[in-house]
Design an enzyme around this catalytic site. Structure first.
Site, mmCIF file in Angstrom:
data_model
loop_
_atom_site.group_PDB
_atom_site.id
_atom_site.type_symbol
_atom_site.label_atom_id
_atom_site.label_comp_id
_atom_site.label_asym_id
_atom_site.label_seq_id
_atom_site.Cartn_x
_atom_site.Cartn_y
_atom_site.Cartn_z
ATOM 1 N N VAL A 8 10.990 52.919 78.754
ATOM 2 C CA VAL A 8 10.074 51.788 78.910
ATOM 3 C C VAL A 8 10.428 50.684 77.921
ATOM 4 C CG1 VAL A 8 8.176 53.246 79.715
ATOM 5 C CG2 VAL A 8 8.369 52.738 77.283
ATOM 6 N N CYS A 9 10.227 49.445 78.360
ATOM 7 C CA CYS A 9 10.324 48.281 77.482
ATOM 8 C C CYS A 9 9.237 47.311 77.930
ATOM 9 C CB CYS A 9 11.720 47.655 77.531
ATOM 10 S SG CYS A 9 12.131 46.883 79.108
ATOM 11 N N GLN A 10 9.279 46.069 77.483
ATOM 12 C CA GLN A 10 8.185 45.157 77.812
ATOM 13 C C GLN A 10 8.344 44.502 79.178
ATOM 14 O OE1 GLN A 10 5.699 45.246 75.684
ATOM 15 N NE2 GLN A 10 4.393 43.994 76.980
ATOM 16 N N GLY B 85 11.245 45.255 81.387
ATOM 17 C CA GLY B 85 12.043 46.065 82.301
ATOM 18 C C GLY B 85 13.542 45.878 82.159
ATOM 19 N N LEU C 76 6.277 47.303 80.603
ATOM 20 C CA LEU C 76 4.886 47.534 80.217
ATOM 21 C C LEU C 76 3.994 46.327 80.463
ATOM 22 C CD1 LEU C 76 5.423 49.517 76.884
ATOM 23 C CD2 LEU C 76 4.864 50.420 79.143
#
Length: 233
Positions: free
Chosen positions: A144-146, A148, A173
């Site tokens: 996961v990252c902010q 994608g 996220l």
């Protein structure tokens, strides 16, 4: 005596109800001193990276045992992250002090850093090694990252390193609704990427709008007083 071998990789693809799978077949062929042809084959089945939404990601964690790996930088991670996740950043703070880096860092901090709160970073050279230290190659990993993008880049690197069970949250996220995951931090997961002056832009606009409306009403209903306060040239 061993012969001289040359690699000849091939790849086959097939689908099933479990999704797309890639079958990699790599063969080496060569001649020994006696002239006999020798062949060796190494076969490996590799799964494609899964791109899922937040609800699907939650199911992967609950029912299939996927482990969450947060690849964001330290600042976004500390603002909000999924509880019990593993933090292995794809990018780390760039604290190099060569002249070129100092100039780039100064420019960055006065623009992207100031307005968007983005730290000045560089690619983490120990990323794959750090993942290997915590997870075996057959581990199921949800990256996961902010937004994608970093998770997709991290997935590509881990695929090259031999990890086959990888999933990423599409759009990151920022697309996660409050309450989807149990989180830790000072804000909601979808807001962890918001920082800098942009976070108060709305408040500034509201204040300026209120001031302008009040000024217009004052000029409209009290023109004489307005003329004294703002005399025309």
């Amino acid at each position: 005596m061993a012969g001289i071998a040359s690699p000849s990789p091939t790849a086959l693809y097939f689908t099933s109800n479990l999704g797309t799978r890639r079958l990699k077949a790599v063969s080496w062929s060569g001649k020994s001193v006696s002239g006999n042809v020798t062949r060796r084959r190494n076969l490996r089945v590799a799964a494609e990276v899964k791109f899922v939404n937040a609800e699907e990601a939650k199911q992967l964690i609950a029912t299939e045992g996927y482990k969450v790996v947060d690849v964001r930088d330290k600042t976004q991670f500390e603002r909000a992250h999924i509880k019990s996740c593993h933090h292995i950043p794809l990018f780390i703070f760039n604290e190099d002090n060569d002249l070129g880096t100092i100039v780039k860092r100064t420019v960055h901090n006065n623009f992207s850093g100031l307005f968007f709160g983005l730290p000045f970073t560089k690619l983490n050279p120990e990323f794959v090694k750090s993942v290997r230290n915590e997870f075996s190659q057959d581990s199921k990993l949800l990256l996961v990252c902010q937004e994608g993008l970093r998770s997709a880049a991290a997935a590509s690197r881990l695929e090259e390193a031999g990890y086959d069970n990888i999933a990423c949250v599409t759009s990151g996220l920022q697309s996660v609704k409050p309450g989807t995951f149990e989180s830790v931090g000072s804000t909601e997961l979808q807001n962890a990427g918001k920082a800098g002056l942009i976070t108060i832009q709305g408040k500034i606009s509201a204040v300026l709008g209120t001031v302008l409306v009040c000024a217009l009403l004052f000029i409209t209903f009290f023109p004489d007083q307005a003329e004294k306060l703002f005399p025309s040239s």
